[in-house]
Scaffold this active site. Structure first.
Site, short mmCIF file in Angstrom:
data_model
loop_
_atom_site.label_atom_id
_atom_site.label_comp_id
_atom_site.label_asym_id
_atom_site.label_seq_id
_atom_site.Cartn_x
_atom_site.Cartn_y
_atom_site.Cartn_z
N TYR A 69 0.82 -1.22 0.00
CA TYR A 69 0.00 0.00 0.00
C TYR A 69 0.85 1.26 0.00
CZ TYR A 69 -4.26 -2.56 0.00
OH TYR A 69 -5.29 -3.37 -0.42
N VAL A 105 -9.23 3.81 -5.04
CA VAL A 105 -8.84 4.31 -3.71
C VAL A 105 -7.74 5.38 -3.84
CG1 VAL A 105 -9.47 2.16 -2.56
CG2 VAL A 105 -7.15 2.41 -3.47
N ASP A 106 -7.42 5.77 -5.11
CA ASP A 106 -6.25 6.62 -5.36
C ASP A 106 -6.50 8.11 -5.11
OD1 ASP A 106 -6.67 5.96 -8.94
OD2 ASP A 106 -7.69 7.44 -7.68
N HIS A 121 -14.70 1.08 -2.08
CA HIS A 121 -13.62 0.26 -1.51
C HIS A 121 -12.67 1.05 -0.63
CE1 HIS A 121 -14.23 -2.84 -4.99
NE2 HIS A 121 -15.19 -2.88 -4.09
N CYS A 129 -6.94 2.72 13.15
CA CYS A 129 -6.20 2.00 14.20
C CYS A 129 -6.91 0.69 14.52
CB CYS A 129 -6.12 2.86 15.46
SG CYS A 129 -5.28 2.01 16.81
N CYS A 132 -7.72 1.16 18.70
CA CYS A 132 -8.74 2.09 19.23
C CYS A 132 -9.76 2.47 18.18
CB CYS A 132 -8.05 3.35 19.79
SG CYS A 132 -7.38 4.43 18.52
N CYS A 152 -1.98 5.76 20.07
CA CYS A 152 -2.25 4.87 21.23
C CYS A 152 -1.31 3.67 21.21
CB CYS A 152 -3.71 4.38 21.19
SG CYS A 152 -3.99 2.99 20.07
N GLY A 189 -13.83 1.55 -17.05
CA GLY A 189 -12.52 1.08 -16.57
C GLY A 189 -12.59 0.06 -15.45
N ALA A 233 -10.66 5.34 -21.74
CA ALA A 233 -11.64 6.31 -21.21
C ALA A 233 -11.18 7.74 -21.42
CB ALA A 233 -11.85 6.04 -19.72
C1 BV8 Z 1 -17.52 -9.11 0.20
C2 BV8 Z 1 -8.78 -3.71 -1.95
C3 BV8 Z 1 -18.58 -10.48 1.72
C4 BV8 Z 1 -8.73 -2.24 -2.06
C5 BV8 Z 1 -10.26 -4.93 -3.43
C6 BV8 Z 1 -15.23 -16.36 -4.36
C7 BV8 Z 1 -14.20 -16.51 -3.47
C8 BV8 Z 1 -13.85 -15.52 -2.56
C9 BV8 Z 1 -14.57 -14.33 -2.53
C10 BV8 Z 1 -15.58 -14.20 -3.44
C11 BV8 Z 1 -15.93 -15.18 -4.35
N1 BV8 Z 1 -16.95 -14.74 -5.10
C12 BV8 Z 1 -17.27 -13.49 -4.72
C13 BV8 Z 1 -16.46 -13.16 -3.69
C14 BV8 Z 1 -16.48 -11.93 -2.96
C15 BV8 Z 1 -15.31 -11.04 -3.39
C16 BV8 Z 1 -15.13 -11.02 -4.91
O1 BV8 Z 1 -15.88 -10.37 -5.60
N2 BV8 Z 1 -14.11 -11.72 -5.41
C17 BV8 Z 1 -13.95 -11.81 -6.86
C18 BV8 Z 1 -12.51 -11.45 -7.23
C19 BV8 Z 1 -14.31 -13.23 -7.29
N3 BV8 Z 1 -15.71 -9.73 -2.93
C20 BV8 Z 1 -15.39 -9.37 -1.69
O2 BV8 Z 1 -14.70 -10.03 -0.93
C21 BV8 Z 1 -15.99 -8.03 -1.24
N4 BV8 Z 1 -16.54 -8.23 0.05
O3 BV8 Z 1 -18.07 -9.69 -0.69
O4 BV8 Z 1 -17.81 -9.32 1.49
C22 BV8 Z 1 -19.15 -10.35 3.02
C23 BV8 Z 1 -20.52 -10.26 3.13
C24 BV8 Z 1 -21.06 -10.19 4.36
C25 BV8 Z 1 -20.24 -10.18 5.49
C26 BV8 Z 1 -18.86 -10.24 5.36
C27 BV8 Z 1 -18.29 -10.31 4.13
C28 BV8 Z 1 -14.89 -6.96 -1.13
C29 BV8 Z 1 -14.51 -6.51 -2.51
C30 BV8 Z 1 -13.41 -5.44 -2.41
C31 BV8 Z 1 -12.10 -6.14 -2.43
N5 BV8 Z 1 -11.01 -5.16 -2.40
N6 BV8 Z 1 -9.10 -4.28 -3.26
C32 BV8 Z 1 -7.54 -1.90 -2.90
O5 BV8 Z 1 -6.44 -2.38 -2.59
O6 BV8 Z 1 -7.72 -1.16 -3.89
S1 BV8 Z 1 -10.71 -5.50 -4.97
C33 BV8 Z 1 -9.83 -4.75 -6.23
O7 BV8 Z 1 -10.56 -5.06 -7.42
C34 BV8 Z 1 -9.81 -3.23 -6.16
O8 BV8 Z 1 -10.47 -2.72 -5.04
C35 BV8 Z 1 -10.55 -2.80 -7.42
O9 BV8 Z 1 -11.28 -1.67 -7.14
C36 BV8 Z 1 -11.41 -3.97 -7.66
C37 BV8 Z 1 -11.98 -4.07 -9.06
O10 BV8 Z 1 -10.88 -4.07 -9.98
P1 BV8 Z 1 -10.96 -3.00 -11.19
O11 BV8 Z 1 -11.05 -1.63 -10.60
O12 BV8 Z 1 -12.05 -3.39 -12.12
O13 BV8 Z 1 -9.55 -3.14 -11.86
P2 BV8 Z 1 -9.07 -4.31 -12.84
O14 BV8 Z 1 -7.58 -4.20 -12.93
O15 BV8 Z 1 -9.69 -5.60 -12.44
O16 BV8 Z 1 -9.71 -3.91 -14.25
C38 BV8 Z 1 -9.28 -2.73 -14.91
C39 BV8 Z 1 -10.17 -2.58 -16.13
O17 BV8 Z 1 -9.81 -1.36 -16.77
C40 BV8 Z 1 -9.97 -3.70 -17.16
O18 BV8 Z 1 -11.24 -4.15 -17.60
C41 BV8 Z 1 -9.21 -2.99 -18.29
O19 BV8 Z 1 -9.58 -3.52 -19.57
C42 BV8 Z 1 -9.73 -1.58 -18.16
N7 BV8 Z 1 -8.84 -0.54 -18.68
C43 BV8 Z 1 -7.48 -0.56 -18.81
N8 BV8 Z 1 -7.06 0.63 -19.33
C44 BV8 Z 1 -8.18 1.40 -19.51
C45 BV8 Z 1 -9.31 0.66 -19.10
N9 BV8 Z 1 -10.56 1.14 -19.16
C46 BV8 Z 1 -10.71 2.40 -19.63
N10 BV8 Z 1 -9.68 3.18 -20.05
C47 BV8 Z 1 -8.41 2.70 -20.01
N11 BV8 Z 1 -7.38 3.49 -20.43
ZN ZN Z 2 -5.21 3.78 18.26
#
Ligand code: BV8
Ligand code: ZN
Length: 252
Positions: A69, A105-106, A121, A129, A132, A152, A189, A233
């Site tokens: 991060y 998140v950027d 996200h 923390c 706390c 803390c 995107g 985009a």
């Molecule tokens: C939840 C952290 C449940 C923050 C991220 C099976 C197994 C395990 C889990 C799961 C499963 N099935 C479903 C799940 C749930 C899981 C999930 O969806 N997994 C997927 C991968 C299968 N989801 C979760 O765990 C979520 N929580 O479900 O909780 C729950 C319910 C009740 C109680 C308790 C729990 C949490 C999801 C958030 C996870 N955190 N990251 C960080 O570090 O940033 S995910 C990560 O992927 C990022 O956050 C990001 O935002 C997210 C999506 O990715 P994209 O933004 O789409 O980026 P990517 O690279 O994938 O794609 C880029 C795109 O841009 C491409 O299509 C490309 O072609 C395009 N592109 C490129 N250049 C350009 C362009 N487009 C336009 N212009 C350009 N120039």
């Molecule tokens: Zn603290």
């Protein structure tokens, strides 16, 4: 301009006053020089997300997660919003009912002047923390010491949503409500792989919105979208605004 021209319906909706919902992912920051997650050369190439983006990974090795991060914070701090961020802010500036729901998140949408937005996200620029629970803004680049500690003495974590963690319910709730009201939904995107964010455009489709995917690649949403504009985009969005007569804010 994209391989297929935008539909007259899309230009009409951009010209009009109907509610617009925009959902963005890492692709919208690509032209700012920030790596996406799943593209070639992306953040997760060679890195298993379970190693750096889960509570278990943080529990196991907080320094490793913080190195991931800290590097992303440095990259985001050096980046500038691009024309895609500015175009989305310009749509909001027309004054119609508008919401941006971002998975990013950027902080680049905020720096492009975006007001009406929810962060599905979390953000790189806040820390929480683990002892706390205090959440503070933290813009130190680089972070020293790593991992950072709270006043803390507790261990700080990034205020982002990891896999297996629940999204902020107010943010997700607002995005879902906007999806039910929107007449136009731009999906920009994102690989549409991560739930529940990827379900937001489906809600908009079911409510009768015109759903437009803007992405150089196809995604699981592509077959269901009302139309797909294939390309970067940063080129497609300014061109759409030009055709719709929406002024792009001069560089903020
Ligand atoms: C939840 C952290 C449940 C923050 C991220 C099976 C197994 C395990 C889990 C799961 C499963 N099935 C479903 C799940 C749930 C899981 C999930 O969806 N997994 C997927 C991968 C299968 N989801 C979760 O765990 C979520 N929580 O479900 O909780 C729950 C319910 C009740 C109680 C308790 C729990 C949490 C999801 C958030 C996870 N955190 N990251 C960080 O570090 O940033 S995910 C990560 O992927 C990022 O956050 C990001 O935002 C997210 C999506 O990715 P994209 O933004 O789409 O980026 P990517 O690279 O994938 O794609 C880029 C795109 O841009 C491409 O299509 C490309 O072609 C395009 N592109 C490129 N250049 C350009 C362009 N487009 C336009 N212009 C350009 N120039
Ligand atoms: Zn603290």
């Amino acid at each position: 301009m994209p391989s297929t021209p935008p539909s007259p319906r899309l230009i009409d909706l951009l010209r009009g006053r109907d509610p617009v919902l925009v959902l963005t992912g890492a692709g919208v920051s690509r032209e700012s020089g920030i790596a996406t997650f799943r593209d070639a050369g992306g953040l997760w190439e060679g890195v298993d997300p379970a190693e750096v983006a889960t509570p278990e990974a943080f529990q196991r090795d907080p320094a490793r997660v913080w190195r991931f991060y800290d590097a992303r914070r440095a990259q985001a701090a050096d980046a500038e919003p691009n024309a895609a961020h500015r175009a989305i802010a310009a749509i909001e500036a027309t004054g119609r009912p508008f919401l941006l729901a971002t998975q990013n998140v950027d902080g680049l949408h905020e720096r492009a002047g975006q007001r009406g937005m929810v962060r599905l996200h979390g953000t790189l620029w806040k820390v929480r923390c683990t002892t706390c629970g205090l959440v503070t803004e933290d813009r130190r680049v680089p972070l020293v010491p790593l991992p950072p500690l709270c006043a803390c003495g507790g261990l700080l974590r990034p205020e982002v949503v990891w896999f297996g963690e629940v999204l902020p319910m107010d943010a997700f709730g607002r995005a879902e409500r906007a999806a039910r009201e929107a007449r136009l939904c731009l999906v920009v995107g994102t690989s549409s792989l991560v739930e529940p964010a990827a379900g937001i455009p489906r809600t908009a489709l079911e409510a009768g919105a015109h759903v437009v995917e803007i992405n150089p690649e196809r995604t699981p949403l592509s077959p269901f979208a009302s139309e797909c504009l294939t390309g970067p985009a940063g080129e497609i969005l300014p061109e759409l605004l030009l055709r719709a007569g929406i002024p792009m804010e001069t560089a903020a």
